[in-house]
Motif scaffolding. Structure first.
Motif, PDB file in Angstrom:
ATOM      1  N   TRP A  88      58.817  73.790  24.925  1.00 17.88           N
ATOM      2  CA  TRP A  88      58.486  74.067  23.514  1.00 17.88           C
ATOM      3  C   TRP A  88      57.246  73.236  23.160  1.00 17.88           C
ATOM      4  N   PRO A  89      56.086  73.581  23.754  1.00 22.90           N
ATOM      5  CA  PRO A  89      54.904  72.709  23.622  1.00 22.90           C
ATOM      6  C   PRO A  89      54.401  72.591  22.182  1.00 22.90           C
ATOM      7  N   GLU A  90      54.713  73.630  21.383  1.00 24.64           N
ATOM      8  CA  GLU A  90      54.206  73.599  19.993  1.00 24.64           C
ATOM      9  C   GLU A  90      54.786  72.430  19.204  1.00 24.64           C
ATOM     10  N   ALA A  91      55.897  71.862  19.674  1.00 22.13           N
ATOM     11  CA  ALA A  91      56.489  70.704  18.978  1.00 22.13           C
ATOM     12  C   ALA A  91      55.722  69.417  19.282  1.00 22.13           C
ATOM     13  N   GLY A  92      54.862  69.442  20.297  1.00 21.83           N
ATOM     14  CA  GLY A  92      54.018  68.280  20.602  1.00 21.83           C
ATOM     15  C   GLY A  92      54.806  67.045  21.021  1.00 21.83           C
ATOM     16  N   LEU A  93      55.822  67.230  21.855  1.00 26.64           N
ATOM     17  CA  LEU A  93      56.702  66.107  22.215  1.00 26.64           C
ATOM     18  C   LEU A  93      56.294  65.395  23.498  1.00 26.64           C
ATOM     19  N   MET A  94      55.258  65.912  24.163  1.00 23.02           N
ATOM     20  CA  MET A  94      54.768  65.268  25.389  1.00 23.02           C
ATOM     21  C   MET A  94      53.250  65.297  25.307  1.00 23.02           C
ATOM     22  N   PRO A  95      52.585  64.156  25.544  1.00 20.86           N
ATOM     23  CA  PRO A  95      51.120  64.160  25.429  1.00 20.86           C
ATOM     24  C   PRO A  95      50.489  65.148  26.409  1.00 20.86           C
ATOM     25  N   SER A  96      49.392  65.782  25.995  1.00 18.46           N
ATOM     26  CA  SER A  96      48.690  66.685  26.920  1.00 18.46           C
ATOM     27  C   SER A  96      47.691  65.904  27.779  1.00 18.46           C
ATOM     28  N   ASP A  97      47.210  64.775  27.275  1.00 20.55           N
ATOM     29  CA  ASP A  97      46.279  63.958  28.040  1.00 20.55           C
ATOM     30  C   ASP A  97      47.000  63.374  29.268  1.00 20.55           C
ATOM     31  N   PRO A  98      46.431  63.518  30.478  1.00 19.22           N
ATOM     32  CA  PRO A  98      47.125  63.061  31.696  1.00 19.22           C
ATOM     33  C   PRO A  98      47.503  61.578  31.672  1.00 19.22           C
ATOM     34  N   TRP A  99      46.630  60.739  31.159  1.00 18.79           N
ATOM     35  CA  TRP A  99      46.935  59.295  31.130  1.00 18.79           C
ATOM     36  C   TRP A  99      48.097  59.016  30.176  1.00 18.79           C
ATOM     37  N   GLN A 100      48.032  59.627  28.989  1.00 17.39           N
ATOM     38  CA  GLN A 100      49.107  59.407  28.011  1.00 17.39           C
ATOM     39  C   GLN A 100      50.431  59.973  28.540  1.00 17.39           C
ATOM     40  N   ALA A 101      50.368  61.133  29.202  1.00 15.63           N
ATOM     41  CA  ALA A 101      51.592  61.727  29.759  1.00 15.63           C
ATOM     42  C   ALA A 101      52.169  60.816  30.843  1.00 15.63           C
ATOM     43  N   ALA A 102      51.297  60.231  31.652  1.00 19.37           N
ATOM     44  CA  ALA A 102      51.770  59.316  32.697  1.00 19.37           C
ATOM     45  C   ALA A 102      52.406  58.084  32.068  1.00 19.37           C
ATOM     46  N   ARG A 103      51.874  57.631  30.959  1.00 20.73           N
ATOM     47  CA  ARG A 103      52.467  56.477  30.258  1.00 20.73           C
ATOM     48  C   ARG A 103      53.871  56.829  29.733  1.00 20.73           C
ATOM     49  N   ALA A 104      54.030  58.058  29.236  1.00 24.96           N
ATOM     50  CA  ALA A 104      55.358  58.494  28.770  1.00 24.96           C
ATOM     51  C   ALA A 104      56.334  58.496  29.947  1.00 24.96           C
ATOM     52  N   ARG A 105      55.888  59.036  31.100  1.00 27.37           N
ATOM     53  CA  ARG A 105      56.762  59.079  32.290  1.00 27.37           C
ATOM     54  C   ARG A 105      57.056  57.676  32.787  1.00 27.37           C
ATOM     55  N   GLU A 106      56.070  56.808  32.717  1.00 27.68           N
ATOM     56  CA  GLU A 106      56.268  55.415  33.146  1.00 27.68           C
ATOM     57  C   GLU A 106      57.398  54.776  32.328  1.00 27.68           C
ATOM     58  N   ALA A 107      57.345  54.988  31.008  1.00 32.43           N
ATOM     59  CA  ALA A 107      58.366  54.399  30.129  1.00 32.43           C
ATOM     60  C   ALA A 107      59.733  55.004  30.416  1.00 32.43           C
ATOM     61  N   MET A 108      59.800  56.338  30.551  1.00 32.86           N
ATOM     62  CA  MET A 108      61.112  56.985  30.768  1.00 32.86           C
ATOM     63  C   MET A 108      61.699  56.591  32.115  1.00 32.86           C
ATOM     64  N   SER A 109      60.838  56.436  33.102  1.00 36.11           N
ATOM     65  CA  SER A 109      61.311  56.028  34.427  1.00 36.11           C
ATOM     66  C   SER A 109      61.882  54.610  34.364  1.00 36.11           C
ATOM     67  N   TYR A 110      61.195  53.730  33.676  1.00 32.88           N
ATOM     68  CA  TYR A 110      61.692  52.340  33.524  1.00 32.88           C
ATOM     69  C   TYR A 110      63.016  52.326  32.758  1.00 32.88           C
ATOM     70  N   LEU A 111      63.090  53.116  31.691  1.00 29.77           N
ATOM     71  CA  LEU A 111      64.317  53.145  30.880  1.00 29.77           C
ATOM     72  C   LEU A 111      65.499  53.640  31.708  1.00 29.77           C
ATOM     73  N   ALA A 112      65.262  54.699  32.516  1.00 30.13           N
ATOM     74  CA  ALA A 112      66.371  55.281  33.291  1.00 30.13           C
ATOM     75  C   ALA A 112      66.744  54.426  34.494  1.00 30.13           C
ATOM     76  N   SER A 113      65.744  53.890  35.173  1.00 31.09           N
ATOM     77  CA  SER A 113      66.029  53.265  36.473  1.00 31.09           C
ATOM     78  C   SER A 113      66.332  51.783  36.358  1.00 31.09           C
ATOM     79  N   THR A 114      65.884  51.142  35.289  1.00 31.07           N
ATOM     80  CA  THR A 114      66.086  49.694  35.168  1.00 31.07           C
ATOM     81  C   THR A 114      66.925  49.344  33.940  1.00 31.07           C
ATOM     82  N   VAL A 115      66.481  49.766  32.762  1.00 28.46           N
ATOM     83  CA  VAL A 115      67.154  49.320  31.538  1.00 28.46           C
ATOM     84  C   VAL A 115      68.562  49.912  31.455  1.00 28.46           C
ATOM     85  N   HIS A 116      68.668  51.237  31.654  1.00 27.04           N
ATOM     86  CA  HIS A 116      69.980  51.889  31.567  1.00 27.04           C
ATOM     87  C   HIS A 116      70.921  51.330  32.640  1.00 27.04           C
ATOM     88  N   VAL A 117      70.396  51.066  33.816  1.00 25.46           N
ATOM     89  CA  VAL A 117      71.228  50.541  34.916  1.00 25.46           C
ATOM     90  C   VAL A 117      71.720  49.128  34.578  1.00 25.46           C
TER      91      VAL A 117
END
Ligand SMILES: N[C@@H](CCC(=O)N[C@@H](CS)C(=O)NCC(=O)O)C(=O)O
Length: 207
Positions: free
Chosen positions: A77-106
């Motif tokens: 649902w890209p029209e909601a703008g919930l994921m950055p389109s810029d590659p660097w910003q999108a990578a930063r979002a993935r970086e945060a989600m990966s840390y949250l799932a693999s380290t913080v949640h654990v």
């Protein structure tokens, strides 16, 4: 397209629920209760053999793992703008989600889910006792990393993931109020109308 989210109130599945609501998606909910062991019942194991929530039933198949469900919702649902389109910003979002799932949640799971790692009751107790320290270290790292209103240059699904995990901090012995940027981000997410609607629904189901 209709999707179906399998969830337990207040868990990390809340992030995917909030993302669906933010996206304006057409979705159904299937609530499970840990107290009734519904996540290990054969019919749910057929959906998610990992016996965890969330699981998202999509027209393509079942998707699990919060970073993946969040990104799929955001990009479907890209029209909601919930994921950055810029590659660097999108990578930063993935970086945060990966840390949250693999380290913080654990780290958080060491409080209630020690049996994943050991059957020794004393060892489980010792692991649970470390949670205020390990989650405190994560909160301090996140606090140091936050520069602006959101994780990226605009609101994204990564903020929903962070918001859900921030809700667990007080219960983990880490006062959210001690981390002003994290606290403010969490309040900003909670104030979004779609998020507030979903949080109220979880509160009703938690009772
Ligand atoms: N890596 C998964 C973790 C999912 C997970 O552990 N969910 C918890 C709820 S917050 C769960 O289902 N726990 C059930 C159990 O441990 O038995 C994700 O990020 O979605």
């Amino acid at each position: 397209m209709t999707v179906k989210l399998y969830l337990v109130p207040g868990t990390v599945a809340l992030a995917s629920h909030a993302a669906l609501e933010e996206a304006g998606a057409d979705y159904d909910l299937h609530w499970l209760r840990f107290s009734k062991n519904e996540h290990v019942a054969p019919d749910y194991l057929a959906i998610n053999p990992k016996a965890r929530v969330p699981a998202l039933e999509t027209p393509h198949g079942i998707l699990t793992e919060t970073p993946a469900t969040l990104e799929w919702i955001a990009t479907t649902w890209p029209e909601a703008g919930l994921m950055p389109s810029d590659p660097w910003q999108a990578a930063r979002a993935r970086e945060a989600m990966s840390y949250l799932a693999s380290t913080v949640h654990v780290n958080h799971a060491h409080k209630m889910r020690g049996s994943r790692w050991t059957q020794d009751a004393a060892a489980q107790k010792a692991m649970a006792a470390e949670v205020p320290r390990t989650m405190g270290e994560c909160a301090a790292y996140l606090e140091s990393r936050l520069e602006d209103d959101w994780i990226c240059d605009a609101f994204s699904v990564a903020d929903l993931h962070l918001w859900v995990i921030s809700r667990w901090l007080d219960g983990d012995g880490v006062p959210l109020a001690d981390y002003p940027k994290l606290h403010a981000l969490s309040d900003r997410v909670a104030a979004r109308p779609a998020v507030a609607r979903v949080a109220a629904e979880h509160a009703r189901h938690e009772r």
